[in-house]
Design a protein around this motif. Structure first.
Motif, PDB file in Angstrom:
ATOM      1  N   LEU A 145       0.828  -1.200   0.000  1.00  0.00           N
ATOM      2  CA  LEU A 145       0.000   0.000   0.000  1.00  0.00           C
ATOM      3  C   LEU A 145       0.861   1.249   0.000  1.00  0.00           C
ATOM      4  O   LEU A 145       0.539   2.234  -0.661  1.00  0.00           O
ATOM      5  N   ILE A 146       1.967   1.225   0.750  1.00  0.00           N
ATOM      6  CA  ILE A 146       2.872   2.371   0.755  1.00  0.00           C
ATOM      7  C   ILE A 146       3.438   2.588  -0.642  1.00  0.00           C
ATOM      8  O   ILE A 146       3.588   3.723  -1.101  1.00  0.00           O
ATOM      9  N   PHE A 147       3.741   1.494  -1.346  1.00  0.00           N
ATOM     10  CA  PHE A 147       4.220   1.614  -2.719  1.00  0.00           C
ATOM     11  C   PHE A 147       3.173   2.290  -3.604  1.00  0.00           C
ATOM     12  O   PHE A 147       3.481   3.216  -4.355  1.00  0.00           O
ATOM     13  N   PHE A 148       1.911   1.857  -3.485  1.00  0.00           N
ATOM     14  CA  PHE A 148       0.846   2.458  -4.276  1.00  0.00           C
ATOM     15  C   PHE A 148       0.678   3.927  -3.913  1.00  0.00           C
ATOM     16  O   PHE A 148       0.486   4.774  -4.781  1.00  0.00           O
ATOM     17  N   LEU A 149       0.747   4.234  -2.610  1.00  0.00           N
ATOM     18  CA  LEU A 149       0.569   5.617  -2.183  1.00  0.00           C
ATOM     19  C   LEU A 149       1.696   6.484  -2.719  1.00  0.00           C
ATOM     20  O   LEU A 149       1.477   7.614  -3.144  1.00  0.00           O
ATOM     21  N   TYR A 150       2.935   5.944  -2.699  1.00  0.00           N
ATOM     22  CA  TYR A 150       4.062   6.717  -3.203  1.00  0.00           C
ATOM     23  C   TYR A 150       3.848   7.053  -4.673  1.00  0.00           C
ATOM     24  O   TYR A 150       4.021   8.190  -5.105  1.00  0.00           O
ATOM     25  N   LYS A 151       3.430   6.078  -5.452  1.00  0.00           N
ATOM     26  CA  LYS A 151       3.172   6.327  -6.866  1.00  0.00           C
ATOM     27  C   LYS A 151       1.967   7.235  -7.060  1.00  0.00           C
ATOM     28  O   LYS A 151       1.903   8.013  -8.002  1.00  0.00           O
ATOM     29  N   TYR A 152       1.014   7.120  -6.125  1.00  0.00           N
ATOM     30  CA  TYR A 152      -0.183   7.951  -6.227  1.00  0.00           C
ATOM     31  C   TYR A 152       0.136   9.392  -5.871  1.00  0.00           C
ATOM     32  O   TYR A 152      -0.334  10.330  -6.494  1.00  0.00           O
ATOM     33  N   LYS A 153       0.986   9.571  -4.854  1.00  0.00           N
ATOM     34  CA  LYS A 153       1.312  10.918  -4.410  1.00  0.00           C
ATOM     35  C   LYS A 153       2.355  11.562  -5.314  1.00  0.00           C
ATOM     36  O   LYS A 153       2.359  12.769  -5.526  1.00  0.00           O
ATOM     37  N   TYR A 154       3.278  10.752  -5.838  1.00  0.00           N
ATOM     38  CA  TYR A 154       4.340  11.291  -6.679  1.00  0.00           C
ATOM     39  C   TYR A 154       4.317  10.614  -8.045  1.00  0.00           C
ATOM     40  O   TYR A 154       5.239   9.882  -8.412  1.00  0.00           O
ATOM     41  N   PRO A 155       3.247  10.791  -8.807  1.00  0.00           N
ATOM     42  CA  PRO A 155       3.170  10.138 -10.108  1.00  0.00           C
ATOM     43  C   PRO A 155       4.141  10.772 -11.095  1.00  0.00           C
ATOM     44  O   PRO A 155       4.601  11.900 -10.901  1.00  0.00           O
ATOM     45  N   LYS A 156       4.426  10.028 -12.135  1.00  0.00           N
ATOM     46  CA  LYS A 156       5.266  10.554 -13.200  1.00  0.00           C
ATOM     47  C   LYS A 156       4.599  11.783 -13.817  1.00  0.00           C
ATOM     48  O   LYS A 156       3.393  11.811 -14.041  1.00  0.00           O
ATOM     49  N   ALA A 157       5.396  12.809 -14.061  1.00  0.00           N
ATOM     50  CA  ALA A 157       4.846  14.053 -14.591  1.00  0.00           C
ATOM     51  C   ALA A 157       4.232  13.816 -15.972  1.00  0.00           C
ATOM     52  O   ALA A 157       4.884  13.331 -16.887  1.00  0.00           O
ATOM     53  N   PRO A 183     -15.227   8.255 -16.261  1.00  0.00           N
ATOM     54  CA  PRO A 183     -14.197   7.219 -16.136  1.00  0.00           C
ATOM     55  C   PRO A 183     -12.825   7.831 -15.912  1.00  0.00           C
ATOM     56  O   PRO A 183     -12.509   8.896 -16.442  1.00  0.00           O
ATOM     57  N   PHE A 184     -12.044   7.184 -15.091  1.00  0.00           N
ATOM     58  CA  PHE A 184     -10.656   7.603 -14.853  1.00  0.00           C
ATOM     59  C   PHE A 184      -9.890   6.398 -14.327  1.00  0.00           C
ATOM     60  O   PHE A 184     -10.352   5.714 -13.420  1.00  0.00           O
ATOM     61  N   SER A 185      -8.719   6.136 -14.911  1.00  0.00           N
ATOM     62  CA  SER A 185      -7.915   4.999 -14.473  1.00  0.00           C
ATOM     63  C   SER A 185      -6.564   5.479 -13.977  1.00  0.00           C
ATOM     64  O   SER A 185      -5.896   6.274 -14.644  1.00  0.00           O
ATOM     65  N   ARG A 186      -6.193   5.010 -12.789  1.00  0.00           N
ATOM     66  CA  ARG A 186      -4.900   5.374 -12.220  1.00  0.00           C
ATOM     67  C   ARG A 186      -3.819   4.557 -12.880  1.00  0.00           C
ATOM     68  O   ARG A 186      -3.964   3.329 -13.062  1.00  0.00           O
ATOM     69  N   PHE A 187      -2.733   5.206 -13.270  1.00  0.00           N
ATOM     70  CA  PHE A 187      -1.621   4.587 -13.991  1.00  0.00           C
ATOM     71  C   PHE A 187      -2.071   3.993 -15.321  1.00  0.00           C
ATOM     72  O   PHE A 187      -1.355   3.188 -15.909  1.00  0.00           O
ATOM     73  N   GLY A 188      -3.283   4.380 -15.770  1.00  0.00           N
ATOM     74  CA  GLY A 188      -3.805   3.843 -17.010  1.00  0.00           C
ATOM     75  C   GLY A 188      -4.281   2.415 -16.897  1.00  0.00           C
ATOM     76  O   GLY A 188      -4.683   1.808 -17.890  1.00  0.00           O
ATOM     77  N   LYS A 189      -4.288   1.833 -15.688  1.00  0.00           N
ATOM     78  CA  LYS A 189      -4.619   0.422 -15.507  1.00  0.00           C
ATOM     79  C   LYS A 189      -5.747   0.193 -14.518  1.00  0.00           C
ATOM     80  O   LYS A 189      -6.554  -0.719 -14.705  1.00  0.00           O
ATOM     81  N   ILE A 190      -5.801   0.994 -13.444  1.00  0.00           N
ATOM     82  CA  ILE A 190      -6.743   0.714 -12.367  1.00  0.00           C
ATOM     83  C   ILE A 190      -7.950   1.633 -12.503  1.00  0.00           C
ATOM     84  O   ILE A 190      -7.839   2.848 -12.312  1.00  0.00           O
ATOM     85  N   PRO A 191      -9.119   1.105 -12.835  1.00  0.00           N
ATOM     86  CA  PRO A 191     -10.309   1.950 -13.043  1.00  0.00           C
ATOM     87  C   PRO A 191     -10.917   2.401 -11.713  1.00  0.00           C
ATOM     88  O   PRO A 191     -11.677   1.675 -11.085  1.00  0.00           O
ATOM     89  N   PHE A 208      -5.751  -4.004  -5.512  1.00  0.00           N
ATOM     90  CA  PHE A 208      -5.901  -2.635  -5.015  1.00  0.00           C
ATOM     91  C   PHE A 208      -7.371  -2.252  -4.923  1.00  0.00           C
ATOM     92  O   PHE A 208      -7.797  -1.614  -3.955  1.00  0.00           O
ATOM     93  N   MET A 209      -8.151  -2.636  -5.902  1.00  0.00           N
ATOM     94  CA  MET A 209      -9.581  -2.325  -5.880  1.00  0.00           C
ATOM     95  C   MET A 209     -10.273  -3.037  -4.721  1.00  0.00           C
ATOM     96  O   MET A 209     -11.139  -2.470  -4.053  1.00  0.00           O
ATOM     97  N   GLY A 210      -9.878  -4.281  -4.474  1.00  0.00           N
ATOM     98  CA  GLY A 210     -10.450  -4.998  -3.353  1.00  0.00           C
ATOM     99  C   GLY A 210     -10.095  -4.378  -2.020  1.00  0.00           C
ATOM    100  O   GLY A 210     -10.890  -4.382  -1.074  1.00  0.00           O
ATOM    101  N   MET A 211      -8.895  -3.823  -1.933  1.00  0.00           N
ATOM    102  CA  MET A 211      -8.460  -3.177  -0.695  1.00  0.00           C
ATOM    103  C   MET A 211      -9.146  -1.840  -0.477  1.00  0.00           C
ATOM    104  O   MET A 211      -9.055  -1.265   0.612  1.00  0.00           O
ATOM    105  N   ASN A 212      -9.810  -1.315  -1.490  1.00  0.00           N
ATOM    106  CA  ASN A 212     -10.484  -0.028  -1.374  1.00  0.00           C
ATOM    107  C   ASN A 212     -11.985  -0.161  -1.608  1.00  0.00           C
ATOM    108  O   ASN A 212     -12.609   0.660  -2.256  1.00  0.00           O
ATOM    109  N   SER A 213     -12.528  -1.206  -1.045  1.00  0.00           N
ATOM    110  CA  SER A 213     -13.961  -1.435  -1.083  1.00  0.00           C
ATOM    111  C   SER A 213     -14.513  -1.373   0.333  1.00  0.00           C
ATOM    112  O   SER A 213     -13.849  -1.776   1.291  1.00  0.00           O
TER     113      SER A 213
END
Length: 377
Positions: A88-100, A130-138, A304-309
């Motif tokens: 989750l920390i890995f996902f948060l890091y990518k979520y908080k500091y995504p590639k420009a 619709p919006f997908s994070r990292f282009g993969k997670i809807p 990730f989707m299951g963890m955020n349900s």
């Protein structure tokens, strides 16, 4: 007899010498460059010794003499839910500091065709896209428009200003007076809305004005000044103006990685938030997207989707909130979510990502934030 030089495999198996500052942190030893190891080896060389028929050129801290306990046990290092926390920390890091990336790449090519506009109450409308994070997670996206008792309109986390969106706002009189960024991530369309409704006040959390000023090459993101900035040094109760304060309660969660601002529209008992609570999957937000164009989340995305349900006991979300979202100031986080649970009267929760919670919202809040309200179990 030639010296016996420990191989990299022996280094990984037994860890570094005792005098190495990593000797009690074998996980970090994995990332020690080879040249550092070689340097340490030469520094530790002493008189030749012979034991059991082997020649050694190391002092008493040699690899042969140092046998750390089995520190590689997954159960010991990552048991009791810590593996989930690390991911989750890995996902948060990518979520908080995504590639420009340019904000235009985050917008659907045909927002008018895929946007779902729906009235939750006679005075609250949602705009789901619709919006997908990292282009993969809807995970979807959502803006919310609220018609105040005065007749003015407040828009939270604005989405694309399409013709259908304009028509909906016009049907309410078109007097947009407040444009609200509910955290430092949901701000891309503020400039677009501000241009269309120049009299509207811009409201957002601390850090967002500075973040937008740093953007120099994105036509979607302007440098308009904010009229109200809510921060940790802003005195409570948070105030925008008398007209707004009459209808809304406001809380600011500085410990949230995205600097979350949460609103309660008191007349209709609707709580509006951005990233404090997800409710995946984003069914409504993808309801107009053809099946073949929907992103495939894959294994990690599905996890990730299951963890955020919020379904069932919501153990995944509890871990996410406890280990990741609130880690910066858990005590302060607990106080705020507890205050909202005790003092706010709400029946609906509108998140930016996932399904709107239209029934039993207070019960869902209590279940999801159980560890913060009653202590971790």
């Amino acid at each position: 007899m030639p010296r016996i030089v420990p191989s990299p495999l022996r280094f990984l198996k037994y860890g570094p010498p005792k005098q190495h500052y990593h000797h009690q942190q074998p996980l970090r030893a994995l990332f020690t460059p080879t040249h550092q190891y070689q340097s340490l080896r030469h520094q530790s060389q002493g008189p030749r010794q012979s034991r059991g028929g082997y020649n050694y050129n190391y002092d008493h801290n040699s690899y042969r003499q140092y046998r750390p306990p089995n520190r590689w046990s997954i159960k010991r290092h990552i048991g009791k839910g810590y593996l989930e926390a690390l991911i989750l920390i890995f996902f948060l890091y990518k979520y908080k500091y995504p590639k420009a990336i340019m904000s235009s790449s985050l917008i659907p090519d045909n927002p008018d065709e895929v946007m779902v506009i729906r009235d939750l109450t006679p005075n609250v409308a949602i705009f789901s896209v619709p919006f997908s994070r990292f282009g993969k997670i809807p995970i979807g996206g959502r803006g919310t428009a609220v018609r105040l008792t005065s007749g003015s309109i407040a828009v939270f986390s604005p989405v694309a200003l399409t013709e259908a969106t304009k028509a909906k706002i016009a049907s309410w009189g078109g007097q947009v007076k407040y444009l609200v960024a509910t955290d430092i991530e949901h701000h891309i369309f503020l400039s677009e809305w501000k241009k269309a409704y120049p009299a509207a006040k811009l409201i957002g959390p601390e850090g967002l004005p500075e973040k937008r000023l740093k953007v120099k090459n994105d036509p979607k993101i302007g440098h308009e000044p904010f009229d109200v900035v809510i921060g940790k040094n802003t005195p409570r109760p948070y105030s925008v103006d008398a007209e707004f304060d009459k209808d809304f309660e406001v809380e600011y969660i500085a410990s949230h990685p995205n600097k979350e601002v949460v609103f309660l529209y008191k007349p209709d008992k609707v709580l509006i938030e951005a990233d404090l609570l997800f409710n995946l999957p984003a069914t409504e937000q993808y309801s107009k997207v053809p099946e073949e164009k929907k992103p495939k989340p894959g294994l990690l995305g599905g996890w990730f989707m299951g963890m955020n349900s919020t379904e069932g006991e919501a153990k995944g979300m509890k871990r996410f909130l406890w280990w990741v979202v609130s880690r910066a100031d858990r005590e302060g986080f607990n106080e705020i979510v507890g205050r909202m649970y005790r003092d706010w009267d709400f029946e609906v929760i509108v998140p930016c990502h996932g399904e709107v919670i239209e029934k039993g919202a207070k019960e869902v809040w209590g279940r999801v934030f159980e560890w913060h309200l009653e202590g971790k179990k």
